[in-house]
Motif scaffolding. Structure first.
Motif, PDB file in Angstrom:
ATOM      1  N   VAL A  73     -75.683  52.732 -90.906  1.00 35.99           N
ATOM      2  CA  VAL A  73     -76.425  53.300 -89.785  1.00 35.99           C
ATOM      3  C   VAL A  73     -76.808  54.740 -90.099  1.00 35.99           C
ATOM      4  CG1 VAL A  73     -76.356  53.891 -87.335  1.00 35.99           C
ATOM      5  CG2 VAL A  73     -75.251  51.787 -88.143  1.00 35.99           C
ATOM      6  N   ILE A  74     -78.083  55.041 -89.956  1.00 35.90           N
ATOM      7  CA  ILE A  74     -78.576  56.394 -90.165  1.00 35.90           C
ATOM      8  C   ILE A  74     -78.883  56.982 -88.788  1.00 35.90           C
ATOM      9  CG2 ILE A  74     -80.176  57.831 -91.469  1.00 35.90           C
ATOM     10  CD1 ILE A  74     -78.601  55.805 -93.180  1.00 35.90           C
ATOM     11  N   ALA A  75     -78.343  58.152 -88.501  1.00 35.08           N
ATOM     12  CA  ALA A  75     -78.517  58.744 -87.180  1.00 35.08           C
ATOM     13  C   ALA A  75     -78.737  60.246 -87.293  1.00 35.08           C
ATOM     14  CB  ALA A  75     -77.288  58.460 -86.313  1.00 35.08           C
ATOM     15  N   ASN A  76     -79.411  60.778 -86.295  1.00 34.69           N
ATOM     16  CA  ASN A  76     -79.534  62.226 -86.140  1.00 34.69           C
ATOM     17  C   ASN A  76     -78.534  62.674 -85.100  1.00 34.69           C
ATOM     18  OD1 ASN A  76     -81.714  62.827 -87.918  1.00 34.69           O
ATOM     19  ND2 ASN A  76     -83.132  61.907 -86.452  1.00 34.69           N
ATOM     20  N   CYS A  77     -77.871  63.780 -85.363  1.00 30.53           N
ATOM     21  CA  CYS A  77     -76.879  64.288 -84.425  1.00 30.53           C
ATOM     22  C   CYS A  77     -77.184  65.741 -84.088  1.00 30.53           C
ATOM     23  CB  CYS A  77     -75.474  64.171 -85.009  1.00 30.53           C
ATOM     24  SG  CYS A  77     -74.186  64.822 -83.921  1.00 30.53           S
ATOM     25  N   GLU A  78     -77.273  66.027 -82.814  1.00 29.82           N
ATOM     26  CA  GLU A  78     -77.467  67.396 -82.350  1.00 29.82           C
ATOM     27  C   GLU A  78     -76.091  68.024 -82.137  1.00 29.82           C
ATOM     28  OE1 GLU A  78     -79.157  69.794 -78.434  1.00 29.82           O
ATOM     29  OE2 GLU A  78     -79.706  67.692 -78.748  1.00 29.82           O
ATOM     30  N   ILE A  79     -75.764  69.006 -82.932  1.00 30.87           N
ATOM     31  CA  ILE A  79     -74.444  69.630 -82.862  1.00 30.87           C
ATOM     32  C   ILE A  79     -74.476  70.797 -81.865  1.00 30.87           C
ATOM     33  CG2 ILE A  79     -72.632  70.805 -84.165  1.00 30.87           C
ATOM     34  CD1 ILE A  79     -73.583  69.335 -86.645  1.00 30.87           C
ATOM     35  N   VAL A  80     -73.565  70.764 -80.917  1.00 32.15           N
ATOM     36  CA  VAL A  80     -73.501  71.808 -79.893  1.00 32.15           C
ATOM     37  C   VAL A  80     -73.209  73.160 -80.543  1.00 32.15           C
ATOM     38  CG1 VAL A  80     -72.312  72.561 -77.801  1.00 32.15           C
ATOM     39  CG2 VAL A  80     -72.724  70.126 -78.203  1.00 32.15           C
ATOM     40  N   LYS A  81     -73.885  74.193 -80.092  1.00 29.56           N
ATOM     41  CA  LYS A  81     -73.669  75.528 -80.638  1.00 29.56           C
ATOM     42  C   LYS A  81     -72.273  76.035 -80.259  1.00 29.56           C
ATOM     43  CE  LYS A  81     -78.549  76.834 -80.551  1.00 29.56           C
ATOM     44  NZ  LYS A  81     -79.550  77.774 -80.000  1.00 29.56           N
ATOM     45  N   PRO A  82     -71.724  76.942 -81.050  1.00 32.03           N
ATOM     46  CA  PRO A  82     -70.390  77.484 -80.737  1.00 32.03           C
ATOM     47  C   PRO A  82     -70.348  78.146 -79.366  1.00 32.03           C
ATOM     48  CG  PRO A  82     -71.032  78.081 -82.975  1.00 32.03           C
ATOM     49  CD  PRO A  82     -72.239  77.467 -82.328  1.00 32.03           C
ATOM     50  N   ARG A  83     -69.243  77.920 -78.658  1.00 33.80           N
ATOM     51  CA  ARG A  83     -68.932  78.588 -77.383  1.00 33.80           C
ATOM     52  C   ARG A  83     -69.862  78.211 -76.235  1.00 33.80           C
ATOM     53  NH1 ARG A  83     -69.016  84.064 -80.160  1.00 33.80           N
ATOM     54  NH2 ARG A  83     -67.167  84.090 -81.482  1.00 33.80           N
ATOM     55  N   VAL A  84     -70.552  77.071 -76.309  1.00 33.61           N
ATOM     56  CA  VAL A  84     -71.432  76.701 -75.202  1.00 33.61           C
ATOM     57  C   VAL A  84     -70.995  75.403 -74.517  1.00 33.61           C
ATOM     58  CG1 VAL A  84     -73.417  77.866 -76.198  1.00 33.61           C
ATOM     59  CG2 VAL A  84     -73.059  75.436 -76.659  1.00 33.61           C
ATOM     60  N   ALA A  85     -69.895  74.800 -74.966  1.00 33.36           N
ATOM     61  CA  ALA A  85     -69.413  73.566 -74.344  1.00 33.36           C
ATOM     62  C   ALA A  85     -68.780  73.902 -72.995  1.00 33.36           C
ATOM     63  CB  ALA A  85     -68.397  72.875 -75.251  1.00 33.36           C
ATOM     64  N   ALA A  86     -69.405  73.455 -71.905  1.00 35.47           N
ATOM     65  CA  ALA A  86     -68.916  73.744 -70.568  1.00 35.47           C
ATOM     66  C   ALA A  86     -67.608  73.005 -70.305  1.00 35.47           C
ATOM     67  CB  ALA A  86     -69.962  73.349 -69.534  1.00 35.47           C
ATOM     68  N   ALA A  87     -66.718  73.644 -69.571  1.00 38.96           N
ATOM     69  CA  ALA A  87     -65.406  73.058 -69.300  1.00 38.96           C
ATOM     70  C   ALA A  87     -65.518  71.724 -68.583  1.00 38.96           C
ATOM     71  CB  ALA A  87     -64.561  74.033 -68.486  1.00 38.96           C
TER      72      ALA A  87
ATOM     73  N   VAL B  32     -76.201  61.844 -80.234  1.00 40.96           N
ATOM     74  CA  VAL B  32     -76.324  61.016 -81.437  1.00 40.96           C
ATOM     75  C   VAL B  32     -77.415  59.979 -81.215  1.00 40.96           C
ATOM     76  CG1 VAL B  32     -75.152  59.451 -83.011  1.00 40.96           C
ATOM     77  CG2 VAL B  32     -73.885  61.343 -81.964  1.00 40.96           C
ATOM     78  N   LYS B  33     -78.430  59.996 -82.064  1.00 34.52           N
ATOM     79  CA  LYS B  33     -79.558  59.074 -81.925  1.00 34.52           C
ATOM     80  C   LYS B  33     -79.761  58.322 -83.239  1.00 34.52           C
ATOM     81  CE  LYS B  33     -82.020  61.781 -78.407  1.00 34.52           C
ATOM     82  NZ  LYS B  33     -80.884  62.701 -78.149  1.00 34.52           N
ATOM     83  N   LYS B  34     -79.512  57.020 -83.201  1.00 35.18           N
ATOM     84  CA  LYS B  34     -79.715  56.170 -84.371  1.00 35.18           C
ATOM     85  C   LYS B  34     -81.212  55.956 -84.594  1.00 35.18           C
ATOM     86  CE  LYS B  34     -77.283  52.573 -83.139  1.00 35.18           C
ATOM     87  NZ  LYS B  34     -76.587  51.266 -83.247  1.00 35.18           N
ATOM     88  N   TYR B  35     -81.630  56.033 -85.861  1.00 39.45           N
ATOM     89  CA  TYR B  35     -83.031  55.735 -86.125  1.00 39.45           C
ATOM     90  C   TYR B  35     -83.229  54.694 -87.220  1.00 39.45           C
ATOM     91  CZ  TYR B  35     -83.259  58.705 -90.354  1.00 39.45           C
ATOM     92  OH  TYR B  35     -83.080  59.253 -91.601  1.00 39.45           O
TER      93      TYR B  35
END
Length: 400
Positions: free
Chosen positions: A11-25, A40-43
């Motif tokens: 499976v080949i996928a694109n993943c958007e990685i959250v920037k540091p210190r922006v993950a809301a509690a 994560v979006k499989k293409y």
């Protein structure tokens, strides 16, 4: 490997990685492991002929990947040219774009791609290390009909064959190339291989004979250096430091990671590591140096843990946050349920790791892939991070 309800897939996928210190509690507290991640979006799905035991990307062209399955051949895939498939039970297997032949028995795990040339390295149950050049079956000139080279890519073109066949059928109509070299020296299965970062002609291997071997393709088919008893049991993994090519890591069924200096590999005829790292409770399956700091590396094991080490911390005052940690250990990732069979540092996003565990024994099938980042409070001086955060204090307090 799947539980049999669906075919084995790549499976080949694109993943958007959250920037540091922006993950809301609130997002963290509402995390649902069973839910689909919006990041994560499989293409592309490729139906793989057999279990996918190992996968590696060609550094010169990320669209070309190599896989190991339960066969003697290495399978080469051109991701862009492969048709997207539906993974339903009974579906015909996709056909690889190229087969690398040369092993006389199954080659299931040991697989590496050269960082400087389109070379592929493999090891197997036939006790050999085998070297190929993908350039032996590519056009390095302008793209030809039926060949692939993405716009702007300097990587090789793969000439394609038909790509759909029976699910249990060897992809005999896929083109194949023979090895450039077959290297003999191990007395048992070769479990892992790695290229020297600074030379396409030099590489190393480890195996179930407890040996670490260094090779040079310019000097023949025998090892340049053979390190007997590098560990007290089978060796499972090896990695070569990209920042300082004198340092090599090995991991073993004796639960330890050892660090060798290739300028002084042995003492009294047996392995003489400069450091021995003891922090796992089961066999070590994967080791990899960090691209972010030359002295840092990770190790994963059958205990389901990924340990992050810094060999420069050995012999220094221990971190107060880990008072009982073994020397050099400064972080443990315990998010997996079962043995962590592979992991990789993200070279584009500092201190970010993707890891894969084989959860078949604990969940009845399948595995888990996780993408995670080590918070900078762990790997940077605390005072430095707090000072940096203080600059944004007023902005944070104003946020709703």
């Amino acid at each position: 490997m799947t539980d049999g309800s669906v075919p084995n897939t790549l499976v080949i996928a694109n993943c958007e990685i959250v920037k540091p210190r922006v993950a809301a509690a609130e997002h963290i507290s509402q995390f649902n492991e069973e839910a689909r991640s919006p990041f994560v979006k499989k293409y592309k799905t490729i139906i793989h002929p057999g279990e996918v035991n190992r996968i590696r990307e060609l550094p010169q062209n990320s669209k070309i990947i190599a896989t190991h399955t339960d066969s003697p051949d290495v399978l080469i895939w051109d991701v862009d040219a492969q048709p997207n498939r539906h993974a339903v039970l009974g579906a015909m297997s996709s056909h690889p774009d190229l087969l690398l032949t040369g092993h006389q028995d199954n080659a299931e795990f040991a697989l590496a791609m050269c960082p400087t040339e389109p070379f592929v390295l493999s090891g197997g149950k036939d006790k050999t290390v085998v070297l190929w050049s993908i350039h032996d079956h590519v056009s390095t000139l302008a793209s030809e009909p039926g060949s692939m080279k993405p716009p702007g890519s300097s990587g090789p073109n793969i000439k394609h064959a038909s790509r759909v066949g029976g699910s249990n059928q060897k992809p005999a109509d896929s083109p194949s190339i023979q090895a450039r070299g077959v290297y003999h020296g191990h007395s048992d299965t070769v479990e892992d291989v790695q290229f020297c970062p600074s030379s396409a002609q030099e590489f190393c291997s480890v195996g179930d004979d407890s040996c670490l071997m260094l090779w040079d393709s310019r000097t023949g088919s025998d090892p340049v250096v053979k390190v007997e008893k590098a560990h007290d049991a089978d060796l499972h993994c090896v990695d070569w430091n990209h920042h300082d090519v004198n340092f090599i890591l090995t991991g073993s069924a004796d639960n330890t990671v050892r660090m060798f200096d290739r300028r002084n590999l042995t003492s009294g005829g047996i392995g003489a590591p400069i450091h021995k790292f003891e922090g796992h409770n089961a066999a070590v399956l994967c080791v990899q140096w960090s691209p972010d700091k030359s002295s840092v590396f990770g190790s994963s094991a059958e205990d389901g843990i990924i340990n992050i080490w810094d060999h420069e911390k050995v012999g220094k005052q221990r971190d107060s946050r880990l008072p009982n940690a073994p020397p050099g250990l400064f972080f443990k990732h315990g998010g997996h349920r079962d043995k962590v069979v592979d992991f990789h540092w993200n070279t584009y996003d500092p201190w970010t790791i993707v890891s894969v565990s084989d959860d078949c024994e604990s969940t009845g099938g399948g595995g888990t892939l996780q993408i995670w980042r080590i918070i900078d409070l762990i790997h940077r001086p605390e005072e430095e991070v707090l000072e940096e955060l203080d600059k944004f204090k007023s902005h944070i307090l104003k946020c709703p």
